[in-house]
Write an enzyme that holds these catalytic residues in place. Structure first.
Site, PDB file in Angstrom:
ATOM      1  N   GLU A   1      -2.871  -1.633  -5.244  1.00 20.54           N
ATOM      2  CA  GLU A   1      -4.149  -1.103  -5.712  1.00 20.54           C
ATOM      3  C   GLU A   1      -3.909  -0.258  -6.957  1.00 20.54           C
ATOM      4  O   GLU A   1      -2.930   0.479  -7.039  1.00 20.54           O
ATOM      5  CB  GLU A   1      -4.796  -0.225  -4.633  1.00 20.54           C
ATOM      6  CG  GLU A   1      -5.773  -0.992  -3.790  1.00 20.54           C
ATOM      7  CD  GLU A   1      -6.641  -0.078  -2.918  1.00 20.54           C
ATOM      8  OE1 GLU A   1      -6.679   1.139  -3.156  1.00 20.54           O
ATOM      9  OE2 GLU A   1      -7.276  -0.610  -1.998  1.00 20.54           O
TER      10      GLU A   1
ATOM     11  N   ASP B   1      -2.216   1.073   7.068  1.00 28.69           N
ATOM     12  CA  ASP B   1      -1.506   0.770   5.817  1.00 28.69           C
ATOM     13  C   ASP B   1      -1.166  -0.718   5.725  1.00 28.69           C
ATOM     14  O   ASP B   1      -1.145  -1.298   4.643  1.00 28.69           O
ATOM     15  CB  ASP B   1      -0.198   1.576   5.724  1.00 28.69           C
ATOM     16  CG  ASP B   1      -0.392   2.997   6.173  1.00 28.69           C
ATOM     17  OD1 ASP B   1      -0.514   3.869   5.306  1.00 28.69           O
ATOM     18  OD2 ASP B   1      -0.441   3.230   7.397  1.00 28.69           O
TER      19      ASP B   1
ATOM     20  N   ASP C   1       0.863  -1.181   0.000  1.00 25.85           N
ATOM     21  CA  ASP C   1       0.000   0.000   0.000  1.00 25.85           C
ATOM     22  C   ASP C   1       0.902   1.234   0.000  1.00 25.85           C
ATOM     23  O   ASP C   1       1.355   1.678   1.057  1.00 25.85           O
ATOM     24  CB  ASP C   1      -0.901  -0.001   1.239  1.00 25.85           C
ATOM     25  CG  ASP C   1      -1.806   1.215   1.281  1.00 25.85           C
ATOM     26  OD1 ASP C   1      -2.309   1.620   0.221  1.00 25.85           O
ATOM     27  OD2 ASP C   1      -2.016   1.771   2.381  1.00 25.85           O
TER      28      ASP C   1
END
Lengths: 165, 165
Positions: A67, A140, A7
């Protein structure tokens, strides 16, 4: 299959490693790479790149997952996030760790069953699925484990689809 | 002082090396690192990182210079440009090449004398200042040499300012 979820963030980059088998997904490690704000962006990127390199070296993941980013509210923050993501992609690519990307909605859908899930629901599901009830998770870190789990959930479906005539 | 100017782009990244002395600035090398569109972004970033690493290894620049980016029209392109810039900053930082950044207006001001100069004027001045009249320059190459020259022009002023009581 060993999956490294990342992340990326310009101050904190979370990571989460799981071992995915057809039977279940096992938690291996997770954490947060903190990048001191007192340092220049270039210095922070070097710290991040080195830390990621060490992680990949140590754990030898089969793939990396991040992502997808479609937009950011502010072009300025998109630019800075891009710098961090660039280093993540480079470090994975240099070590031949294959990259997979999922949209935020896919991550939520895969973990909670709805694309509009809240952060807390994601955190809750990450802990349930990986048996981490007693371990506090930073945001995170949980997000990184969430993308790892998403890949672990979606991958068998993709493989089955590929085998269809 | 050996200056490496870089003009980052997701398809083509220009570079321009000059040797700056108090007397004059000498052209050393310049070119364009092309990143094949057929490859994934991660693969392109690896190619770019490796090419930059080789350049730095070969030429041992004292500093690296890139244009500052304040905004981009589209957050999407800011994000992609960020990835490329992240790799540039990482490669410079890893090899202890100090980074300098100048705003596009500063580059134009320094070369042409006005912050609103056209691309063609910049190209023209780069060729004049480096005695490259007979050498065709690609746009990214000229832009990279332009930031190198900007640093060569501004640095002595900064140094003189620092020596003021």
């Amino acid at each position: 299959m060993r999956i490294l979820g990342i992340d990326p963030g310009s101050r904190r980059t979370g990571y989460g490693l799981i071992e995915a088998t057809p039977q279940h997904n096992r938690y291996l490690s997770s954490g947060c790479i903190r990048l001191p704000e007192s340092k220049s962006l270039a210095e922070r990127l070097v710290l991040l790149g080195d830390a990621l390199g060490d992680l990949i070296q140590q754990w030898q993941p089969d793939c990396g997952v991040v992502e997808e980013v479609f937009f950011a509210k502010h072009p300025r923050s998109a630019l800075v996030l891009g710098h961090v993501r660039g280093v993540v992609l480079l470090e994975l690519g240099r070590r031949q760790v294959r990259l997979h990307e999922y949209a935020p909605r896919q991550v939520k859908q895969s973990l909670v069953g709805t694309g509009g899930a809240q952060k807390e629901q994601i955190q809750h599901m990450v802990r349930m699925l990986l048996n981490l009830r007693s371990r506090p998770l930073q945001e995170d870190e949980a997000d990184a484990l969430a993308v790892s789990l998403t890949h672990a959930h979606i991958l068998p479906l993709q493989q089955r689809l590929q085998r269809l005539p």
